[in-house]
Write a protein that holds these residues in place. Structure first.
Motif, PDB file in Angstrom:
ATOM      1  N   TYR A 177      37.604 -57.001  82.120  1.00 53.64           N
ATOM      2  CA  TYR A 177      38.256 -57.933  81.190  1.00 53.64           C
ATOM      3  C   TYR A 177      38.873 -57.138  80.055  1.00 53.64           C
ATOM      4  O   TYR A 177      38.299 -56.148  79.592  1.00 53.64           O
ATOM      5  CB  TYR A 177      37.251 -58.919  80.595  1.00 53.64           C
ATOM      6  CG  TYR A 177      36.656 -59.906  81.570  1.00 53.64           C
ATOM      7  CD1 TYR A 177      37.371 -61.025  81.980  1.00 53.64           C
ATOM      8  CD2 TYR A 177      35.364 -59.737  82.068  1.00 53.64           C
ATOM      9  CE1 TYR A 177      36.824 -61.944  82.863  1.00 53.64           C
ATOM     10  CE2 TYR A 177      34.808 -60.646  82.946  1.00 53.64           C
ATOM     11  CZ  TYR A 177      35.545 -61.754  83.347  1.00 53.64           C
ATOM     12  OH  TYR A 177      34.994 -62.656  84.221  1.00 53.64           O
ATOM     13  N   ILE A 225      34.103 -54.765  79.671  1.00 56.67           N
ATOM     14  CA  ILE A 225      35.031 -55.467  78.781  1.00 56.67           C
ATOM     15  C   ILE A 225      35.666 -54.455  77.838  1.00 56.67           C
ATOM     16  O   ILE A 225      34.962 -53.704  77.156  1.00 56.67           O
ATOM     17  CB  ILE A 225      34.290 -56.534  77.941  1.00 56.67           C
ATOM     18  CG1 ILE A 225      33.618 -57.568  78.850  1.00 56.67           C
ATOM     19  CG2 ILE A 225      35.243 -57.214  76.956  1.00 56.67           C
ATOM     20  CD1 ILE A 225      32.660 -58.481  78.107  1.00 56.67           C
ATOM     21  N   PHE A 279      42.484 -62.185  77.385  1.00 55.09           N
ATOM     22  CA  PHE A 279      42.236 -63.143  76.302  1.00 55.09           C
ATOM     23  C   PHE A 279      42.768 -62.577  74.995  1.00 55.09           C
ATOM     24  O   PHE A 279      42.515 -61.422  74.660  1.00 55.09           O
ATOM     25  CB  PHE A 279      40.738 -63.434  76.147  1.00 55.09           C
ATOM     26  CG  PHE A 279      40.097 -63.992  77.391  1.00 55.09           C
ATOM     27  CD1 PHE A 279      40.262 -65.323  77.728  1.00 55.09           C
ATOM     28  CD2 PHE A 279      39.347 -63.176  78.216  1.00 55.09           C
ATOM     29  CE1 PHE A 279      39.689 -65.835  78.880  1.00 55.09           C
ATOM     30  CE2 PHE A 279      38.768 -63.673  79.373  1.00 55.09           C
ATOM     31  CZ  PHE A 279      38.930 -65.008  79.709  1.00 55.09           C
ATOM     32  N   GLN A 304      30.384 -63.773  71.797  1.00 58.49           N
ATOM     33  CA  GLN A 304      30.386 -65.077  72.463  1.00 58.49           C
ATOM     34  C   GLN A 304      30.625 -64.911  73.960  1.00 58.49           C
ATOM     35  O   GLN A 304      30.007 -65.591  74.782  1.00 58.49           O
ATOM     36  CB  GLN A 304      31.463 -65.972  71.845  1.00 58.49           C
ATOM     37  CG  GLN A 304      31.130 -66.455  70.440  1.00 58.49           C
ATOM     38  CD  GLN A 304      32.284 -67.194  69.781  1.00 58.49           C
ATOM     39  OE1 GLN A 304      33.419 -67.188  70.278  1.00 58.49           O
ATOM     40  NE2 GLN A 304      32.013 -67.836  68.665  1.00 58.49           N
ATOM     41  N   TYR A 305      31.505 -63.981  74.312  1.00 61.20           N
ATOM     42  CA  TYR A 305      31.798 -63.789  75.721  1.00 61.20           C
ATOM     43  C   TYR A 305      30.637 -63.106  76.434  1.00 61.20           C
ATOM     44  O   TYR A 305      30.299 -63.469  77.571  1.00 61.20           O
ATOM     45  CB  TYR A 305      33.087 -62.998  75.925  1.00 61.20           C
ATOM     46  CG  TYR A 305      33.657 -63.289  77.289  1.00 61.20           C
ATOM     47  CD1 TYR A 305      34.415 -64.433  77.504  1.00 61.20           C
ATOM     48  CD2 TYR A 305      33.352 -62.483  78.380  1.00 61.20           C
ATOM     49  CE1 TYR A 305      34.879 -64.751  78.767  1.00 61.20           C
ATOM     50  CE2 TYR A 305      33.818 -62.786  79.649  1.00 61.20           C
ATOM     51  CZ  TYR A 305      34.589 -63.930  79.832  1.00 61.20           C
ATOM     52  OH  TYR A 305      35.026 -64.249  81.087  1.00 61.20           O
ATOM     53  N   THR A 306      30.016 -62.125  75.800  1.00 60.57           N
ATOM     54  CA  THR A 306      28.871 -61.476  76.440  1.00 60.57           C
ATOM     55  C   THR A 306      27.699 -62.444  76.559  1.00 60.57           C
ATOM     56  O   THR A 306      26.957 -62.403  77.545  1.00 60.57           O
ATOM     57  CB  THR A 306      28.439 -60.208  75.682  1.00 60.57           C
ATOM     58  OG1 THR A 306      28.114 -60.535  74.326  1.00 60.57           O
ATOM     59  CG2 THR A 306      29.533 -59.156  75.707  1.00 60.57           C
ATOM     60  N   SER A 359      33.874 -62.821  68.771  1.00 57.12           N
ATOM     61  CA  SER A 359      34.411 -63.336  70.030  1.00 57.12           C
ATOM     62  C   SER A 359      33.852 -62.562  71.222  1.00 57.12           C
ATOM     63  O   SER A 359      33.538 -63.153  72.266  1.00 57.12           O
ATOM     64  CB  SER A 359      35.937 -63.259  70.020  1.00 57.12           C
ATOM     65  OG  SER A 359      36.467 -64.092  69.017  1.00 57.12           O
ATOM     66  N   VAL A 360      33.733 -61.248  71.087  1.00 58.07           N
ATOM     67  CA  VAL A 360      33.144 -60.444  72.156  1.00 58.07           C
ATOM     68  C   VAL A 360      31.694 -60.858  72.389  1.00 58.07           C
ATOM     69  O   VAL A 360      31.254 -60.997  73.535  1.00 58.07           O
ATOM     70  CB  VAL A 360      33.241 -58.936  71.828  1.00 58.07           C
ATOM     71  CG1 VAL A 360      32.405 -58.115  72.806  1.00 58.07           C
ATOM     72  CG2 VAL A 360      34.690 -58.479  71.870  1.00 58.07           C
ATOM     73  N   LEU A 378      40.125 -57.959  76.266  1.00 59.67           N
ATOM     74  CA  LEU A 378      40.250 -58.873  75.141  1.00 59.67           C
ATOM     75  C   LEU A 378      40.988 -58.152  74.026  1.00 59.67           C
ATOM     76  O   LEU A 378      40.763 -56.960  73.801  1.00 59.67           O
ATOM     77  CB  LEU A 378      38.877 -59.310  74.615  1.00 59.67           C
ATOM     78  CG  LEU A 378      38.099 -60.385  75.380  1.00 59.67           C
ATOM     79  CD1 LEU A 378      37.775 -59.939  76.794  1.00 59.67           C
ATOM     80  CD2 LEU A 378      36.820 -60.747  74.634  1.00 59.67           C
ATOM     81  N   LYS A 399      28.018 -65.614  77.089  1.00 60.90           N
ATOM     82  CA  LYS A 399      28.373 -66.439  78.245  1.00 60.90           C
ATOM     83  C   LYS A 399      28.030 -65.709  79.539  1.00 60.90           C
ATOM     84  O   LYS A 399      27.477 -66.301  80.476  1.00 60.90           O
ATOM     85  CB  LYS A 399      29.858 -66.779  78.203  1.00 60.90           C
ATOM     86  CG  LYS A 399      30.351 -67.581  79.395  1.00 60.90           C
ATOM     87  CD  LYS A 399      31.850 -67.808  79.318  1.00 60.90           C
ATOM     88  CE  LYS A 399      32.357 -68.535  80.565  1.00 60.90           C
ATOM     89  NZ  LYS A 399      33.835 -68.731  80.531  1.00 60.90           N
ATOM     90  N   LEU A 400      28.331 -64.414  79.587  1.00 65.35           N
ATOM     91  CA  LEU A 400      28.015 -63.637  80.781  1.00 65.35           C
ATOM     92  C   LEU A 400      26.512 -63.563  81.031  1.00 65.35           C
ATOM     93  O   LEU A 400      26.058 -63.595  82.178  1.00 65.35           O
ATOM     94  CB  LEU A 400      28.591 -62.227  80.660  1.00 65.35           C
ATOM     95  CG  LEU A 400      30.107 -62.083  80.818  1.00 65.35           C
ATOM     96  CD1 LEU A 400      30.549 -60.664  80.484  1.00 65.35           C
ATOM     97  CD2 LEU A 400      30.550 -62.453  82.234  1.00 65.35           C
TER      98      LEU A 400
END
Length: 257
Positions: free
Chosen positions: A119, A99, A179, A191-193, A188-189, A121, A195-196
């Motif tokens: 990704y 990312i 994104f 939150q995305y990690t 936000s990063v 962001l 999720k991963l």
């Protein structure tokens, strides 16, 4: 080792931070060498997620102009291009999900590296530009390959030729950013990690490996072509005019020579 690039591993995530904020994370030769080392370390550790970010107000302004100017012979320049190639190939073949987190501008080589991640962001006020053309050069760091992968050949050509600075939302609209973040980027990063971490990431990495192995020869071919072409472009009067115009904040007068 130099602290120009920082590496932090925690809870399955490795964060690599470009750490030259006073120079907007412009990449000089020392920084490139350290980045190559850190990426290799990250590729071999237990993390399955890599975050590449910049300290300060920018992700990276690209290659340091002083580095470009000081590489005053083909051998010195070849050494720099070899380091860049090593970085790109390590990042592209990374058996992880990568990312790029753009807290500010990403330009030139900095943008090439960001686009090399799975990704991208970006903060809503971030700006990106593949702006080598302004100093009479071509993209390196596999910028041609990465742009073509994301937007197609025709649009990639136009964006490279124009060297246009794009706002985050405009870049997202054409597929260069995935994104746009309107809140805190770090949060936000995370939150995305998170999720991963709750995803079948081993299967995701296998899909990445299948695609990237299939395209690896093309990537290597483009890297070699960029080195040859960039070496030639550095010797043109247009390049020297572009650098002088940039440093003196004036419009360049290119002569096609």
């Amino acid at each position: 080792m130099s602290n120009l690039v920082l590496l932090h591993e925690e809870d399955g995530v490795t964060t690599i931070t470009l750490n030259r904020p006073e120079q907007v994370n412009a990449l000089n030769e020392e920084m490139l060498n350290v980045l190559a080392t850190k990426l290799k370390e990250a590729s071999e550790n237990d993390s399955k997620i890599i975050v590449l970010q910049g300290n300060g107000k920018a992700f990276s302004a690209g290659g340091d102009l002083n580095m470009i100017a000081s590489a005053d012979n083909d051998n010195a320049f070849s050494d720099i291009m070899n380091i860049i190639e090593q970085i790109v190939l390590t990042l592209y073949q990374m058996p992880k999900i990568t990312i790029a987190a753009l807290n500010g501008s990403a330009a030139g080589l900095g943008l090439s590296l960001a686009l090399g991640c799975d990704y991208v962001l970006a903060k809503s006020d971030a700006k990106i530009a593949m702006n080598f053309i302004g100093i009479g050069l071509i993209p390196d760091g596999a910028g041609h390959f990465m742009m073509q992968q994301r937007v197609g050949t025709v649009r990639a050509k136009h964006l490279i030729w124009e060297g246009k600075k794009l706002e985050a939302n405009e870049a997202k609209g054409i597929g260069l950013i995935d994104f746009v973040i309107t809140s805190d980027l770090d949060q936000s990063v995370k939150q995305y990690t998170d999720k991963l971490k709750n995803s079948p990431i081993l299967a995701m990495i296998q899909t990445k490996t299948i695609y990237h192995q299939q395209q690896l020869d093309e990537l290597k071919s483009i890297l070699a072509a960029e080195t040859t072409a960039q070496t030639a472009m550095r010797k043109t009067n247009d390049h020297h005019e572009g650098v002088d115009a940039f440093l003196n904040k004036r419009q360049p007068d290119f002569k096609w020579e």
